[in-house]
Design an enzyme around this catalytic site. Structure first.
Site, PDB file in Angstrom:
ATOM      1  N   GLU A 173      -0.896  -2.662   4.587  1.00  0.00           N
ATOM      2  CA  GLU A 173      -0.947  -3.523   3.408  1.00  0.00           C
ATOM      3  C   GLU A 173      -1.777  -4.783   3.667  1.00  0.00           C
ATOM      4  OE1 GLU A 173      -0.170  -2.785   0.491  1.00  0.00           O
ATOM      5  OE2 GLU A 173       0.997  -0.969   0.829  1.00  0.00           O
ATOM      6  N   TYR A 224       3.749  -9.837  -2.606  1.00  0.00           N
ATOM      7  CA  TYR A 224       3.292  -8.450  -2.701  1.00  0.00           C
ATOM      8  C   TYR A 224       3.585  -7.679  -1.422  1.00  0.00           C
ATOM      9  CZ  TYR A 224       0.409  -4.373  -2.360  1.00  0.00           C
ATOM     10  OH  TYR A 224       0.006  -3.084  -2.145  1.00  0.00           O
ATOM     11  N   ASP A 242       0.128  -6.227  -7.256  1.00  0.00           N
ATOM     12  CA  ASP A 242      -1.222  -6.630  -6.860  1.00  0.00           C
ATOM     13  C   ASP A 242      -2.144  -6.547  -8.075  1.00  0.00           C
ATOM     14  OD1 ASP A 242      -1.606  -3.916  -7.232  1.00  0.00           O
ATOM     15  OD2 ASP A 242      -2.425  -3.537  -5.238  1.00  0.00           O
TER      16      ASP A 242
END
Length: 354
Positions: free
Chosen positions: A40, A123, A141
């Site tokens: 991520e 996020y 996002d």
């Protein structure tokens, strides 16, 4: 803002499509929270195709949080070389060290705890919690905001940070409590492959639930104000070698732009002085045999460098400029370098430069 009336049908349509059409990505074959965390962070502001080899190499070199926590920063930056946004790598290492030192090497499984870690924003926290641990938490996002703005006709400006809260609330209202991992990844996948800036509505699995599609407004959304004009700086870089075939580089400061990476001598072209004059003024050396290498642009989040690069020789009579060192080609290879320097170095290695 409108609503989705048949939430169960919406979830079923999204999840069915995701399980059928999802891309085979290496981080989707694990539930290891550390690996998902790494992916991520890498995926922020970077294309999936670019990330895959970096992710695989990173995990191979730092297979556990302990190996990353104790890694030398030079080795870390070398693994990140070319991805850009190098503060992400440093923050990831700092956050992993906190987990190793304060949580016994177990990534926290609550939003409150994981959000205290260095570099972990809303996020990333939601992505790790939902994908690794199956916790129904939002992971909003840019892709998700684009999807949800069209589905629900949300006309708030997504360039304003507080707007993200609106999307976090609506995702929590819709999220599949039984399979939050697939739900969040399904929204991300939809935004990345179908609900793109130019949407492919005829292929969309949740088109029947999309308010923007029914009103013919899908290309108007999301609303996003344009950024202020980016500052452009003309820059010259000099790949300087000596009679021994060694190359002159220095390490950038530990704080600021491209912190800690190695670069060739570089100057900003902000006046009318000639290149030799500016080089002598800034570095106190006379360069010989200036030859063009590459001209290109390098775009940061807030500025653009218009780069011109040159090959040059330094005579044995000049002193090495302060802060610089000469390195053999093998040593240059091992140094972590920013993308502009990589481009110049690759051109030199290809043998196109005499």
């Amino acid at each position: 803002m409108q609503i989705i009336k048949k939430k169960d049908e919406f979830r079923a349509s999204l999840l069915s499509w995701y399980h059928r059409e999802k891309r085979d990505l290496p981080w989707r074959n694990t539930s290891n929270p550390y690996y998902i965390w790494v992916s991520e962070v890498m995926l922020q502001q970077t294309r999936v195709d670019t990330v895959i080899p970096y992710y695989e190499r990173f995990i191979e070199n730092f297979p556990t949080m302990e190996t990353l926590a104790t890694a030398n920063e030079n080795d870390l930056l070398k693994m990140w070389e070319g991805l850009g946004y190098y503060s992400r790598a440093r923050n990831l290492q700092a956050g992993v060290r906190e987990v190793v030192e304060n949580y016994g090497g177990e990534v926290p499984a609550t939003r409150k705890e994981i959000s205290t870690l260095k570099g972990v924003g809303p996020y990333t926290a939601g992505a790790v919690l939902s994908i690794a641990y199956g916790v129904p938490e939002h992971a909003v996002d840019g892709n998700v905001m684009r999807v949800m703005s069209r589905l629900l006709l949300i006309e708030d400006d997504i360039a304003i940070p507080r707007t993200k809260k609106i999307f976090e609330v609506v995702v929590m209202d819709l999220i599949d409590k039984e399979d939050p991992s697939s739900f969040n990844q399904g929204l991300m996948e939809l935004g990345a492959t179908i609900c793109t800036p130019k949407p492919k509505c005829l292929l969309c699995p949740v088109r029947d639930f999309c308010n923007a599609f029914h009103e013919g407004r899908q290309e108007e959304l999301p609303v996003k104000t344009k950024k202020t004009k980016m500052k452009v700086i003309p820059v010259a870089s000099f790949a300087v070698h000596n009679a021994h075939g060694e190359w002159l580089l220095r390490q950038r400061p530990s704080k600021g732009l491209l912190a800690g990476l190695w670069e060739f001598p570089m100057i900003e072209l902000v006046d009318d002085k000639t290149l030799p004059e500016k080089v002598h003024e800034q570095f106190g050396v006379e360069l010989q045999g200036l030859t063009d290498i590459l001209t290109f642009k390098h775009i940061f989040s807030h500025i653009t460098w218009e780069m011109t690069s040159y090959l040059a020789r330094m005579t044995g009579t000049d002193s090495i400029p302060q802060g610089f060192q000469f390195f053999t080609p093998e040593e240059v290879e091992s140094l972590p370098k920013p993308v502009p320097v990589l481009k110049i170095w690759e051109e030199i290695k290809r043998g196109r430069i005499d």
